[in-house]
Scaffold this active site. Structure first.
Site, PDB file in Angstrom:
ATOM      1  NE  ARG A  55      -3.856  -2.030   2.483  1.00 27.19           N
ATOM      2  CZ  ARG A  55      -4.794  -2.124   3.411  1.00 27.19           C
ATOM      3  NH1 ARG A  55      -4.830  -1.232   4.394  1.00 27.19           N
ATOM      4  NH2 ARG A  55      -5.675  -3.105   3.366  1.00 27.19           N
ATOM      5  CG  ASP A  57       2.864   6.138   2.620  1.00 25.53           C
ATOM      6  OD1 ASP A  57       1.943   5.389   2.999  1.00 25.53           O
ATOM      7  OD2 ASP A  57       3.951   6.242   3.220  1.00 25.53           O
ATOM      8  NE  ARG A 206       7.453   8.567   1.737  1.00 27.34           N
ATOM      9  CZ  ARG A 206       6.729   9.484   2.380  1.00 27.34           C
ATOM     10  NH1 ARG A 206       7.115  10.745   2.395  1.00 27.34           N
ATOM     11  NH2 ARG A 206       5.621   9.153   3.000  1.00 27.34           N
TER      12      ARG A 206
END
Length: 276
Positions: A55, A57, A206
């Site tokens: 999933r 972002d 990230r």
């Protein structure tokens, strides 16, 4: 009950104008757009069980996303020769279904996966990102040293508790095995981080990139990112790199289809994955 066929969908998308993968009320998401288009082509509720490998972002892109969906076999047989082109005509141009493949019913796009691989693109050119790549390349305001980035990455490979780099969710482990983490500088000068793991918790990639970039521009020592692995809660010093530089490029599965169910069972027992 009607016989059903499970399909693997290989999907690409430009995440710029999506609020991530997962369907959300009043928000434009990849899953929402894909489900709506399948309903339009096949009839509402015909395709069920849309399940994704990871999933992503809001703002994150994909060239190698994988999901699965179940269709009544009779419907699939009616549409299999033309469904891909019909989707291409009706889907918005920022999302593409590149392949639809019949798979065993125990294939699970999420739990059968053996790895997810991401790439993060950064330019340290003084003029910033090229206009045609501005949506998938981060412009970094300081010069970056490839050797230093490589040294920082080395300490993060392996199985660790990545709590310092994750947005913790209740009852979810932050233990992950990073099997690949390296940097390269392409001929056009773009720096690309490749990160591969069995799974990722939310914002982990990230966060890792954000930590390494502060090493690459000389503000932190090379061992600093690995030193944070001793933490058991998120490190506030770590800045999460912007979403637009990140792309999901590949998802791996067992070569032997008979292993799909075993892999899915193993994954469920090991952890509650929180890909993204």
């Amino acid at each position: 009950m009607d016989e059903r066929t499970r399909l693997r969908l290989d999907v690409s998308y430009d995440g710029t104008d999506f609020s991530g993968w997962a369907a959300q009320p009043e928000r434009r998401t990849v899953a929402g757009v894909l489900a709506q288009t399948l309903d339009l082509v096949l009839g509402a509720g015909t395709a069920i069980g849309l399940t994704v490998a990871g999933r992503t972002d809001a703002g994150v892109h994909a060239t190698g996303q994988v999901c699965h969906v179940d269709l009544p076999t009779v419907v699939w047989r009616q549409h299999e020769g033309r469904l891909l082109r019909r989707l291409a005509r009706l889907l918005p141009t920022d999302v593409r279904v590149r392949a639809m493949t019949e798979v065993p019913v125990d294939f699970d796009a999420r739990f059968s996966a053996t790895f997810r691989r991401y790439e993060y693109r950064v330019t340290d050119a003084p003029w910033g990102a090229e206009p045609l790549r501005r949506h998938d390349t981060l412009a970094w305001p300081r010069p970056l040293d490839l050797a230093t980035l490589t040294a920082a990455a080395a300490g993060l490979v392996g199985e660790h508790d990545f709590a310092a780099y994750c947005r913790r969710k209740e009852n979810a482990t932050t233990l992950r095995e990073v099997t690949r983490l390296d940097w390269r500088r392409d001929p056009d000068g773009i720096l690309v981080a490749t990160v591969q793991a069995d799974a990722f918790c939310q914002a982990m990639v990230r966060s890792l990139v954000g930590a390494m970039l502060t090493v690459g521009d000389g503000r932190r020592p090379a061992g600093w990112p690995a030193g944070l692995l001793s933490r058991r809660e998120r490190a506030s010093e770590v800045t999460v790199a912007p979403a637009h530089g990140l792309t999901l490029v590949a998802v791996g599965y067992p070569e032997d289809p008979t292993e799909y169910a075993r892999r899915a069972d193993l994954t469920r027992r090991l952890r509650v994955p929180l890909e993204g």
